[in-house]
Structure formats: structure tokens, C-alpha cells
Design an enzyme around this catalytic site. Sequence first.
Site, mmCIF file in Angstrom:
data_model
loop_
_atom_site.group_PDB
_atom_site.id
_atom_site.type_symbol
_atom_site.label_atom_id
_atom_site.label_comp_id
_atom_site.label_asym_id
_atom_site.label_seq_id
_atom_site.Cartn_x
_atom_site.Cartn_y
_atom_site.Cartn_z
ATOM 1 N N HIS A 75 0.893 -1.042 0.075
ATOM 2 C CA HIS A 75 -0.080 -0.076 0.097
ATOM 3 C C HIS A 75 0.856 1.268 0.054
ATOM 4 O O HIS A 75 0.641 2.361 0.763
ATOM 5 C CB HIS A 75 -1.059 0.032 1.062
ATOM 6 N N SER A 76 1.806 1.205 -0.812
ATOM 7 C CA SER A 76 2.876 2.273 -0.847
ATOM 8 C C SER A 76 2.471 3.716 -1.479
ATOM 9 O O SER A 76 1.857 3.626 -2.312
ATOM 10 C CB SER A 76 4.130 1.805 -1.580
ATOM 11 N N ASN A 77 2.634 4.686 -0.377
ATOM 12 C CA ASN A 77 2.307 6.221 -0.941
ATOM 13 C C ASN A 77 3.455 6.587 -2.167
ATOM 14 O O ASN A 77 3.189 7.157 -3.147
ATOM 15 C CB ASN A 77 2.357 6.913 0.254
ATOM 16 N N CYS A 79 4.808 4.343 -4.223
ATOM 17 C CA CYS A 79 4.532 3.920 -5.441
ATOM 18 C C CYS A 79 3.219 4.736 -6.220
ATOM 19 O O CYS A 79 3.243 5.067 -7.368
ATOM 20 C CB CYS A 79 3.870 2.345 -5.509
#
Length: 350
Positions: A75-77, A79
Site C-alpha cells: 500500500h505504498s504512497n 508507488c
Amino acid sequence: MKFSALPRARLASLPTPLQYLPNLTKKLGGPRIWVKRDDLTGLAFGGNKARKLEYLMGDALEKKADYIVTHAGFHSNWCTQTAAAAVKLGMKIRLIKTGPSKGYDGESWDGNHLLHRLMGVEVLVVRPEDTRPTIDASMKELKDKGYNPYYMPVGGSIALGAAGYINAMLELTYQQADQGIQFSHLVHATGSGGTQAGLVAGAKAFNAGIKVIGAMTSPNEKEAQANKVKEITLDSKKQFELDFSLLDDDVVVYNEYAGGGYGFMSEGKAEAVKMLADTEGMMIDPVYTAVAAACLIDLARKKKLTKKDNVVFLHTGGVAALFPYREPLKAYVQGKSLPWTIPKWSPQSQ
Ligand SMILES: *Cc1c(COP(=O)(O)O)cnc(C)c1O
């Protein structure tokens, strides 16, 4: 190259607002608290990575890259914002994300993972130990296909990314002069360390008089984190020809607000999310900004920050990650015990 001469892609809406938080200040009864709204940088849902990407993408464009390869958590910001930048600039991008199992696609599409799918970018989910080989294989594959791929490390935390936060400190130095405030401390969430490195380099180079506090998002060794930040700070100093000397106590990190692990839920994070929402109507996320807010709340309660202090809380964004935590947040608001602390999408859930 001098900082001011760096190639830069204009991606963020700057300057971001600096706002006083009267209700939170009153509630904690200690330091006066402001917020620097880097959640409003734009680029998908905004956040600190937009500032870093101005310089990283500036470099990628200069090198005529046409394909970005990067990696981070499920759930990377990072990315999300990198994908948004690539889409905007007409580049292809491959996201290599770590999850509980290879090819994991979520129980539902939610939070940042939903945003990655909506942007239609390439997503490969792998186990953490397979990250490096997957990056290497991707770079080779894309070169063989005739692309000019550009690799960005997790969080964009190299000197070029830190440049975005040298610039943010320049902005804050101007804002505090303009509004007639002298900040004593800045509190923010530190992960891959580039944000803190840029803030520290900027605070030292511009003599801002602000002590930078980093709240770690994983309960790892403080010393290793401080060393990582110092290394990027010194590399930035050298690369951008800045003039300052870095002292050991310029890099301050706390690891006690991370809960059991990166992205894990805890009572302290839930309390912080709720407190900023019900005092100021401001949304923060459990993975990053709630860790920084929990740190600020605790330092005020323990009187390590007092009425003498003017503190700026750096809102680094990440709000898209709030929604996947709906179950523990609901339980917290209803006064029940948290149904889980380790998210299903964490590699540590297996
Ligand atoms: C990445 C991130 C951070 C941490 O920044 P680093 O430069 O990786 O230390 C803080 N907050 C949010 C919301 C982030 O996405």
C-alpha cells in the site's frame, strides 16, 4: 551541482500552506503547534514524495528515461505518487511491491493498491527476499526490449530525492520569517530517511534554527536509522555544494511510536488519527503521519515539548492508506479492542 541548478520537473503545488492548530494546541496544553500541509502537494492524493519526485523525475527526463522501475510495500504512497508522476509525464512504470505472497492482489482493491490499479500501471507483487532479483531482472528485460529504464530506490531516498526537502526547508524558513514565528522543532515520520536528510541539510545550510525530529515507522534500531539519515544528509551536502557541519545530535529519531511493525495498527496510532480528526478536522494515516502525531502527543504529555516551544508538524500525506484500516479504527472509536494489528497485506502476516 549547485542545488539551485538541479534539473526539476514541476510536479508539486508549492508552497504548501503553513497553518496554526489552535484546538490541538489547547488539547495538549503544551507547545504551540502548526502544521505544514505537504499532504496538499497534489499528484494523486498528495504527500512528501511529490517534492522528491520533482528532482528525481528532473534527472530521469534529463537522461531521456522512458520507463521507471521502483519498489516498496503493497500500500505504498511512494508507488502511488511515482506512478502518478510517470503517467503525467508520459512514461511507463513498473511497481515491484512486497506482499504476503507472490502475486497477492488484495482481498479487495483498496487504498493505494486501488489507485495503482486505476492508473493502470504494471504491478508485480513479490516476497521481500525476491525484491532485489526482480528489480535486476526487470532492468535487464526492459533494456533488452529497447527501453531506457530508470531505477528509483524505495522512497526516492537518495540525495536527489532529499533535494525536495532541502527546498521544503527553504520554503519553511521563508514562511516562519514571513509570519513572524520562530519554530523550535519540526516533527515528522521517517521511513526511508530522505525526507529527514533533506530537512536536516536545509535546516543546517539555511540556519533555520529548527530541530528536526523523526518518528520511525518501524521499531528498528535507532542508530541504524540515524546513520542512514546522516549518510544521505552528507551525500546531499557534497553533491549540492552546501556549507555546514553535521553534528551527531542534528539527527534525532524515536522508534517507540511504531507499534509492533511497519504498518501495524496500535492504540497509540488510532488515538492520534482520532485526535487530529476530532480537534482539527484533519485526516492522517496509521502508517506514517499517525506515528509522527503520536510522537508529538507523547512529547507534549511528557513535557519534553513545552509552552516555550513552537512546533511544526509536517503532514507528509498518505491519507489514501486510512481506508484499509477501517476495522481497527471503527473498533477504537467504539471503545472496543482492536480486531487486528498486523494487516493482511503485510509480508509479516505470513
Ligand atoms: C514515505 C513517507 C514518509 C517518510 O518519508 P521518507 O523520506 O521515506 O523517510 C512519511 N510520510 C508519508 C505519508 C510517506 O508516504
